[in-house]
Design an enzyme around this catalytic site. Structure first.
Site, PDB file in Angstrom:
ATOM      1  N   HIS A 104       5.786  -2.754  -7.284  1.00 35.63           N
ATOM      2  CA  HIS A 104       5.071  -3.908  -7.828  1.00 35.63           C
ATOM      3  C   HIS A 104       3.999  -4.434  -6.872  1.00 35.63           C
ATOM      4  CE1 HIS A 104       7.317  -6.716  -5.173  1.00 35.63           C
ATOM      5  NE2 HIS A 104       8.312  -5.868  -5.361  1.00 35.63           N
ATOM      6  N   ASP A 105       2.893  -4.861  -7.459  1.00 32.71           N
ATOM      7  CA  ASP A 105       1.807  -5.540  -6.740  1.00 32.71           C
ATOM      8  C   ASP A 105       1.062  -4.651  -5.755  1.00 32.71           C
ATOM      9  OD1 ASP A 105       2.310  -8.349  -7.790  1.00 32.71           O
ATOM     10  OD2 ASP A 105       4.246  -7.935  -6.847  1.00 32.71           O
ATOM     11  N   GLY A 108       6.658  -2.835  -2.362  1.00 35.07           N
ATOM     12  CA  GLY A 108       5.861  -3.878  -2.979  1.00 35.07           C
ATOM     13  C   GLY A 108       4.744  -4.406  -2.099  1.00 35.07           C
TER      14      GLY A 108
END
Length: 256
Positions: free
Chosen positions: A119-120, A137
């Site tokens: 994520h991200d 992340g």
């Protein structure tokens, strides 16, 4: 060219000349650009935007919810550029509200089998991640980076343009542009000179980058002392300037 055994959600937007194989699932709020080919047994969940000319192979999971316990179902997204190759069993997760609400992938990348992009993350253009390479992340990966097979990258790490990691490297701190890293934990092992040659860097620029690299990594200087030593080169060569700006940017610190 959507196989009758595929499922495509009514809200999905499918471009021209898109192929979707059997038993593939295209979920809600997914956009797929023209000339994209998706094999069988692929899962794409949204909100996700996939550009043009991508190739996604079987068992890949694209746009799934992230593996972050703070995630509570918020509306986050995944953005993928053009002409990427996403091989078997690659996993790419959407973002979180703790960052910019999105994971972003550039164009012309190759993600080999079992790569994980958390994520991200922000991944640039022309990136190669070899088999089983994984980035945690909030990792930022620059353009023309190559991550060797089974490379693992810690959360919030930055990897600069044209950097290279050897297979099975453990990246716990930032890797500056042009640097080759290897080991567990990884340490600098020189410049990615072969990559710079292939990409048309002049001999003068290669020498300037090498001198800046030596000042930072080979002369036992502090970052402040290295800045002073290469300041004149940085004014003359934009690549040296980018190298030093990366090193001076606050983050997890650089590998040394």
């Amino acid at each position: 060219m959507i196989d009758k055994l595929a499922f495509v959600h009514p809200t999905a937007k499918i471009g021209q000349n898109v192929t979707i194989g059997p038993w593939t699932y295209i979920g809600e709020n997914v956009e797929i650009g023209d000339d994209t080919w998706i094999s069988s047994h692929v899962v794409v969940k949204g909100p996700t935007v996939i550009g043009k000319g991508n190739r996604i192979f079987q068992f890949a999971s694209v746009g799934e919810e992230c593996q972050d316990k703070k995630y509570a179902g918020e509306q986050t997204r995944l953005i993928i550029g053009d002409n990427n190759i996403i091989r078997e069993s690659v996993t790419i997760h959407r973002g979180t509200t703790q960052d910019n609400h999105e994971t972003r992938i550039g164009s012309n990348c190759l993600f080999m089998a079992y790569v994980h992009i958390a994520h991200d993350c922000v991944v640039g253009n022309n990136v190669i991640m070899a088999n089983n390479a994984s980035i945690a992340g909030h990792v930022h990966v620059g353009d023309w980076v190559i991550l060797g097979g089974m490379t693992g990258v810690h959360q919030f790490v930055r990897i600069g343009n044209h950097a290279f990691t050897a297979g099975a490297s453990l990246i716990l701190q930032d890797v500056p542009p042009f640097v080759m890293a290897a080991g567990s934990p990884a340490a600098p092992r020189g410049l990615n000179l072969e990559g710079l040659k292939r990409r048309g860097f002049s001999k003068e620029s290669q020498r300037a980058i090498l001198n800046a690299y030596k000042a930072v990594f080979r002369k036992s200087l502090t970052i402040e002392e290295a800045n002073a030593e290469v300041s004149e080169m940085a004014e003359k060569d934009e690549n040296v300037k980018a190298f030093m700006e990366f090193i001076n940017h606050p983050g997890r610190g650089i590998i040394r």
